[in-house]
Design a protein around this motif. Structure first.
Motif, mmCIF file in Angstrom:
data_model
loop_
_atom_site.group_PDB
_atom_site.id
_atom_site.type_symbol
_atom_site.label_atom_id
_atom_site.label_comp_id
_atom_site.label_asym_id
_atom_site.label_seq_id
_atom_site.Cartn_x
_atom_site.Cartn_y
_atom_site.Cartn_z
ATOM 1 N N THR A 497 3.624 4.548 10.404
ATOM 2 C CA THR A 497 3.976 4.669 8.990
ATOM 3 C C THR A 497 4.920 5.861 8.796
ATOM 4 O O THR A 497 4.624 6.970 9.243
ATOM 5 C CB THR A 497 2.721 4.867 8.136
ATOM 6 O OG1 THR A 497 1.789 3.813 8.419
ATOM 7 C CG2 THR A 497 3.052 4.885 6.662
ATOM 8 N N TYR A 503 2.057 0.468 0.827
ATOM 9 C CA TYR A 503 3.077 -0.383 1.441
ATOM 10 C C TYR A 503 2.629 -1.844 1.444
ATOM 11 O O TYR A 503 1.432 -2.145 1.593
ATOM 12 C CB TYR A 503 3.332 0.021 2.893
ATOM 13 C CG TYR A 503 3.969 1.375 3.062
ATOM 14 C CD1 TYR A 503 5.352 1.492 3.171
ATOM 15 C CD2 TYR A 503 3.192 2.534 3.126
ATOM 16 C CE1 TYR A 503 5.948 2.731 3.354
ATOM 17 C CE2 TYR A 503 3.777 3.775 3.290
ATOM 18 C CZ TYR A 503 5.151 3.861 3.412
ATOM 19 O OH TYR A 503 5.742 5.090 3.582
ATOM 20 N N THR A 525 -4.777 -1.600 10.537
ATOM 21 C CA THR A 525 -4.432 -0.204 10.252
ATOM 22 C C THR A 525 -5.626 0.649 10.677
ATOM 23 O O THR A 525 -6.699 0.126 11.004
ATOM 24 C CB THR A 525 -4.151 -0.007 8.754
ATOM 25 O OG1 THR A 525 -5.391 -0.019 8.032
ATOM 26 C CG2 THR A 525 -3.222 -1.091 8.212
ATOM 27 N N LEU A 554 -1.478 3.959 3.073
ATOM 28 C CA LEU A 554 -1.294 4.483 4.419
ATOM 29 C C LEU A 554 -0.898 5.943 4.389
ATOM 30 O O LEU A 554 -0.353 6.443 3.395
ATOM 31 C CB LEU A 554 -0.218 3.667 5.170
ATOM 32 C CG LEU A 554 -0.504 2.163 5.321
ATOM 33 C CD1 LEU A 554 0.720 1.450 5.849
ATOM 34 C CD2 LEU A 554 -1.700 1.939 6.241
#
Length: 584
Positions: A497, A503, A525, A554
């Motif tokens: 990221t 996002y 993630t 993120l």
């Protein structure tokens, strides 16, 4: 053309001598070998930008007269103030530094002795001048200079200068005379051709799509130097013999309205002399990816060697006229194998460059370097090296031995960069091409021009059996990948990221009826994992053929993993690109 334009833009004074009335050699309208080989990639992605300016974009082989743009080629050359162009000018003699003058009358047949190596104690030669005459006016001309480049294909200037050379004694690739035909509304007669090869329709491959293509080729064991016209004439006898069979023989009923539109009256040769340089490039070098420090011209064609096609070779066994291509493996057709600069100058004629199919390679290695755009890039490199020779008052060998860092810088300049003289600074015009990457300019959507972070499939890890495709248009980068349902194949992107934020993750695909109705896409993630199934039979809903697969909060540096798999996909899975887009 590549050598002349490159040298002129680098500040050299250039005489471009061409024995025909048009430029381009095999890539002119007279012969119509379409421009193959990938350019603008590899170690020096700027190489190929000059070729891009003048190479044809023919859509078939052979292409049309208009597609080869002879006038455009000539205009590009004449626009260079440092080039003097001499068309219709035939070079026939070379003056050497030892006072000898060698003429073409003294050249021996390539089949009498297939190589010329200097003796161990033989001093190097230097060319002082080339003599030529205008084939229309008979005007005699003498060209003196510091440097010369043999781009004749046959290595003629090198042979006259007593350069070391080699030629495969038999089983070489031959010469092609391509042709085309069409069909009208009314019957068209054609005279009998008793002088042509007498054939039936079974003696040759049917010229589909109205084209007699590259494989109308002969001369594999004939003398390509002293009998070039004989090989050409045999090809014409074959073409007219085939046409006679179509018009007057057992194919007459189906070709009553057919008529010839074009036949190449000049042959397109593939192989004869190869001048020897400080490096003799071999097939093993290419397949093993031997990394020469001066590797610079990306060769992307497979090792493609031609042989008589046995199906048609029996009736005319002494001189078959239909070939088959055998393609070897091991050439990276995207990045390319970097052909070394030391293949582009003579080992014993100290001021002689060479570019094109007469460079220092073996018969097998010639199979990959001989295509049109690759040959043009050799010229671009030679032209830049010539400017260093003029600037530093040195010879081609010294460019590698003493001035390679300077050459490295020149190879990184745009093709349109120019300077009036070698002592001047380069000017880079506003219309210079953007630098392509190591795999060339994208043939689809440029990832760098799309919003957010976009990673093409070239940056993904593929497992299983994926096939690359370009048939569905609108793809990102260079191609897309597809794999069968439940094949166990996966396509994985991993990336970090770039900054804190929220996002959306998107993937690009192109819809088709054979695509999966429920293709799984898994996003992982540090905080979450989510699988979304996409129906790739319907068009992707977002801009540039993207579809969303989730929104995530993120932190900068978070590692993201996106996987497209084929498990229970309901059809082919399609993998093109992944996009990380900030949510506004």
């Amino acid at each position: 053309m590549g050598a002349a334009i490159s040298a002129a833009r680098a500040g050299c004074k250039v005489a471009l001598i061409q024995d025909r009335g048009v430029l381009g050699g095999n890539g002119s309208s007279e012969i119509r070998v379409w421009a193959m080989g990938n350019i603008r990639r590899g170690k020096y992605p700027r190489i190929g930008e000059i070729v891009e300016e003048f190479a044809d974009r023919a859509t078939k082989s052979p292409g049309t007269y208009e597609e080869f743009e002879d006038a455009k080629k000539e205009a590009i050359v004449r626009a260079e103030p440092n080039i003097d162009l001499f068309l219709h000018t035939h070079a026939y003699a070379v003056e050497l530094g030892n006072g000898e003058v060698n003429t073409s009358d003294e050249l021996r047949s390539g089949l009498e002795g297939t190589s010329k190596e200097p003796a161990a104690n033989e001093a190097t030669q230097r060319i002082v001048a080339v003599k030529a005459f205008n084939v229309r006016t008979s005007e005699e001309l003498r060209f003196s200079g510091k440097l010369f480049c043999d781009a004749t294909g046959h290595g003629t200037i090198g042979a006259l200068a007593e350069a070391a050379w080699d030629m495969t004694p038999e089983g070489r690739m031959g010469m092609s005379n391509m042709w085309a035909w069409d069909e009208g509304d009314k019957p068209v007669a054609f005279p009998q051709t008793p002088w042509a090869l007498q054939m039936t329709m079974a003696d040759f491959p049917y010229p589909r799509d109205h084209h007699g293509q590259w494989f109308w080729e002969s001369g594999y064991d004939k003398d390509p130097l002293m009998d070039a016209e004989g090989i050409r004439d045999w090809n014409l006898r074959a073409v007219f013999g085939a046409w006679n069979a179509m018009k007057n023989g057992d194919g007459a009923d189906k070709h009553k309205t057919a008529y010839l539109t074009w036949i190449a009256y000049i042959g397109g040769p593939r192989e004869s002399r190869r001048l020897l340089g400080d490096v003799l490039l071999t097939q093993d070098d290419i397949v093993s990816k031997r990394d020469y420090p001066d590797g610079c011209v990306p060769s992307t064609w497979s090792i493609d060697l031609h042989y008589p096609k046995q199906q048609y070779a029996k009736k005319f066994a002494d001189n078959p006229f239909i070939s088959v291509a055998e393609h070897g493996t091991g050439v990276d057709r995207n990045y390319g194998y970097p052909v070394p600069y030391r293949c582009f100058y003579s080992k014993n004629v100290e001021n002689l460059f060479m570019a094109g199919r007469c460079i220092s390679v073996t018969h097998e290695a010639l199979g990959t370097v001989r295509v049109m755009k690759t040959c043009g890039m050799m010229g671009e490199v030679v032209g830049k090296a010539a400017s260093i020779c003029v600037l530093r008052d040195c010879l081609p060998r010294e460019v590698y031995e003493r001035y390679w860092p300077e050459m490295d810088q020149l190879l990184r300049l745009p093709g349109k960069a120019h300077r009036a003289g070698v002592d001047d600074e380069f000017t880079i015009p506003a219309d210079a091409l953007p630098e392509a990457g190591p795999y060339g300019a994208p043939t689809g959507l440029d990832p760098a021009k799309l919003p957010g972070l976009v990673l093409d499939d070239k940056l993904a890890k593929l497992s299983g059996e994926w096939a690359a495709g370009t048939g569905l248009k609108g793809y990102v980068g260079y191609a897309y990948q597809y794999a069968g349902n439940n094949s166990g194949s996966t396509c994985t992107w991993e990336f970090d990221t770039p900054a804190n934020g929220e996002y959306e993750v998107r993937i690009a695909y192109l819809h088709h009826e054979n695509r999966g109705s429920k293709v799984p896409v898994t996003v992982t993630t540090p905080h979450d994992e989510q699988t979304v199934r996409l129906d790739m039979r319907v068009e992707a809903p977002l801009d540039n053929h993207f579809a969303g697969v989730g929104t995530y909060k993120l932190t900068k540096g978070d590692r993201i993993r996106v996987v497209i798999s084929t498990q229970d996909a309901g059809g082919n899975a399609h993998a093109d690109a992944v996009q990380l887009l900030p949510v506004e």
